[in-house]
Enzyme design. Sequence first.
Site, PDB file in Angstrom:
ATOM      1  N   ASN A 100       0.911  -1.272  -0.114  1.00 28.55           N
ATOM      2  CA  ASN A 100      -0.049   0.054   0.086  1.00 28.55           C
ATOM      3  C   ASN A 100       0.864   1.271   0.164  1.00 28.55           C
ATOM      4  O   ASN A 100       1.897   1.277   0.620  1.00 28.55           O
ATOM      5  CB  ASN A 100      -0.767   0.067   1.293  1.00 28.55           C
ATOM      6  CG  ASN A 100      -1.940  -1.073   1.325  1.00 28.55           C
ATOM      7  OD1 ASN A 100      -2.018  -1.820   0.043  1.00 28.55           O
ATOM      8  ND2 ASN A 100      -2.432  -1.620   2.317  1.00 28.55           N
ATOM      9  N   VAL A 101       0.261   2.191  -0.580  1.00 27.61           N
ATOM     10  CA  VAL A 101       1.070   3.464  -0.692  1.00 27.61           C
ATOM     11  C   VAL A 101       0.469   4.735   0.263  1.00 27.61           C
ATOM     12  O   VAL A 101       0.701   5.844  -0.188  1.00 27.61           O
ATOM     13  CB  VAL A 101       1.052   4.178  -2.325  1.00 27.61           C
ATOM     14  CG1 VAL A 101       2.321   2.892  -3.218  1.00 27.61           C
ATOM     15  CG2 VAL A 101      -0.339   4.285  -2.960  1.00 27.61           C
ATOM     16  N   ASP A 102      -0.496   4.384   1.140  1.00 29.68           N
ATOM     17  CA  ASP A 102      -1.318   5.273   1.843  1.00 29.68           C
ATOM     18  C   ASP A 102      -0.706   5.697   3.206  1.00 29.68           C
ATOM     19  O   ASP A 102      -1.015   6.635   3.777  1.00 29.68           O
ATOM     20  CB  ASP A 102      -2.540   4.709   2.037  1.00 29.68           C
ATOM     21  CG  ASP A 102      -2.542   3.334   2.533  1.00 29.68           C
ATOM     22  OD1 ASP A 102      -1.827   3.082   3.431  1.00 29.68           O
ATOM     23  OD2 ASP A 102      -3.467   2.400   2.423  1.00 29.68           O
ATOM     24  N   HIS A 117       6.107  -0.292  -2.502  1.00 33.01           N
ATOM     25  CA  HIS A 117       5.553   0.372  -3.725  1.00 33.01           C
ATOM     26  C   HIS A 117       5.659   1.792  -3.435  1.00 33.01           C
ATOM     27  O   HIS A 117       5.226   2.692  -4.298  1.00 33.01           O
ATOM     28  CB  HIS A 117       4.278   0.206  -4.226  1.00 33.01           C
ATOM     29  CG  HIS A 117       3.972  -1.362  -4.798  1.00 33.01           C
ATOM     30  ND1 HIS A 117       2.999  -2.304  -4.791  1.00 33.01           N
ATOM     31  CD2 HIS A 117       5.179  -2.302  -5.505  1.00 33.01           C
ATOM     32  CE1 HIS A 117       3.330  -3.312  -5.219  1.00 33.01           C
ATOM     33  NE2 HIS A 117       4.508  -3.529  -5.686  1.00 33.01           N
ATOM     34  N   CYS A 125      11.169  14.314  -8.011  1.00 27.92           N
ATOM     35  CA  CYS A 125      11.342  14.872  -9.689  1.00 27.92           C
ATOM     36  C   CYS A 125      12.170  13.909 -10.443  1.00 27.92           C
ATOM     37  O   CYS A 125      13.408  13.480 -10.000  1.00 27.92           O
ATOM     38  CB  CYS A 125      12.319  16.058  -9.693  1.00 27.92           C
ATOM     39  SG  CYS A 125      12.579  16.815 -11.017  1.00 27.92           S
ATOM     40  N   CYS A 179      14.025  22.440  -9.391  1.00 30.15           N
ATOM     41  CA  CYS A 179      15.051  22.497 -10.415  1.00 30.15           C
ATOM     42  C   CYS A 179      14.264  23.424 -11.618  1.00 30.15           C
ATOM     43  O   CYS A 179      14.976  24.061 -12.239  1.00 30.15           O
ATOM     44  CB  CYS A 179      15.589  21.230 -11.039  1.00 30.15           C
ATOM     45  SG  CYS A 179      14.262  20.255 -11.872  1.00 30.15           S
ATOM     46  N   SER A 218      -4.280  -9.127   0.447  1.00 29.56           N
ATOM     47  CA  SER A 218      -3.793  -9.091  -0.928  1.00 29.56           C
ATOM     48  C   SER A 218      -4.110 -10.056  -1.540  1.00 29.56           C
ATOM     49  O   SER A 218      -4.114 -11.331  -0.982  1.00 29.56           O
ATOM     50  CB  SER A 218      -2.103  -8.878  -0.707  1.00 29.56           C
ATOM     51  OG  SER A 218      -1.682  -8.966  -1.940  1.00 29.56           O
TER      52      SER A 218
HETATM   53 ZN    ZN Z   1      13.612  18.856 -10.477  1.00 30.94          ZN
END
Ligand code: ZN
Length: 280
Positions: A100-102, A117, A125, A179, A218
């Site tokens: 999970n990415v939460d 993940h 960036c 940047c 899962s």
């Molecule tokens: Zn950047």
Amino acid sequence: MESFDALTSLVAGGGVVVLSGAGLSTESGIPDYRGPSGVARRHTPMTFQAFTRDPLARRRYWARSHLGWRLIAGAAPNAGHRAVAALQHAGLVDTVITQNVDGLHGAAGSPSVIELHGRLDEVTCLDCGNLTSREELHRRLAEANADFVARVAAVNPDGDVDLPDEQVAAFRPVDCGICGTGMLKPDVVFFGETVPPQRVSRCFAAVGQARSLLVLGSSLTVMSGRRFVIRAAKQGIPVAIVNQGPTRGDGHATVCVDAPLGAVLPQLAARVGAGAPLGV
Ligand SMILES: [Zn+2]
């Protein structure tokens, strides 16, 4: 309840490594994402290739993701997350690997979580490599898209929507604030992208030392998580799976419990003496 008893004795033995997936977060109101891309099941998952090569796909991703962000940002850990944290604090679970990415394991107080993940609340960036917070990006996107959000939110309050092309065209993504020109991507592993090898090695090392592997919520559809189950089974490490519905790892499991995690995990924690987690 034979399988629950087997689950209990496995976890009571300690040395558990947890592998968690989307099913653990559905009770927190987060849709059951099919994969790590942050795109819900009924939509085609975003691939890394489309994201980086197709400006329209990228614009569409950020438009939808911007609308859906408040759902993720506002989500709170549930009884299942808290039970896992209690099992860790009781010394029975050594490591949590999550698909999970939460960020909800951490929010529930889990120490040592490997976020396989990545995390949706961080943004990377692709040019300068700087990591920034999603909150900050959200503010910048909201500033650049005040009219867009007002218009779409009026018809789709939950933000989970198939935006027509002309609406996507009105969305203004922003570039890296550090940047100035770099392409921004949420710091999550998209389909078609590989998990950083060092992170995978840490997971294999944890699984290799485990006394048991406990899969929570899962369906093990993606090899990214399933490989740890296969490895454990090969090494003779017992695998227990708690999930609603069958999984692709069932053939490797010694115990399968088909039940809601928010009910089973607090019971499990209580049975093995990890105490009733707060708020249950
Ligand atoms: Zn950047």
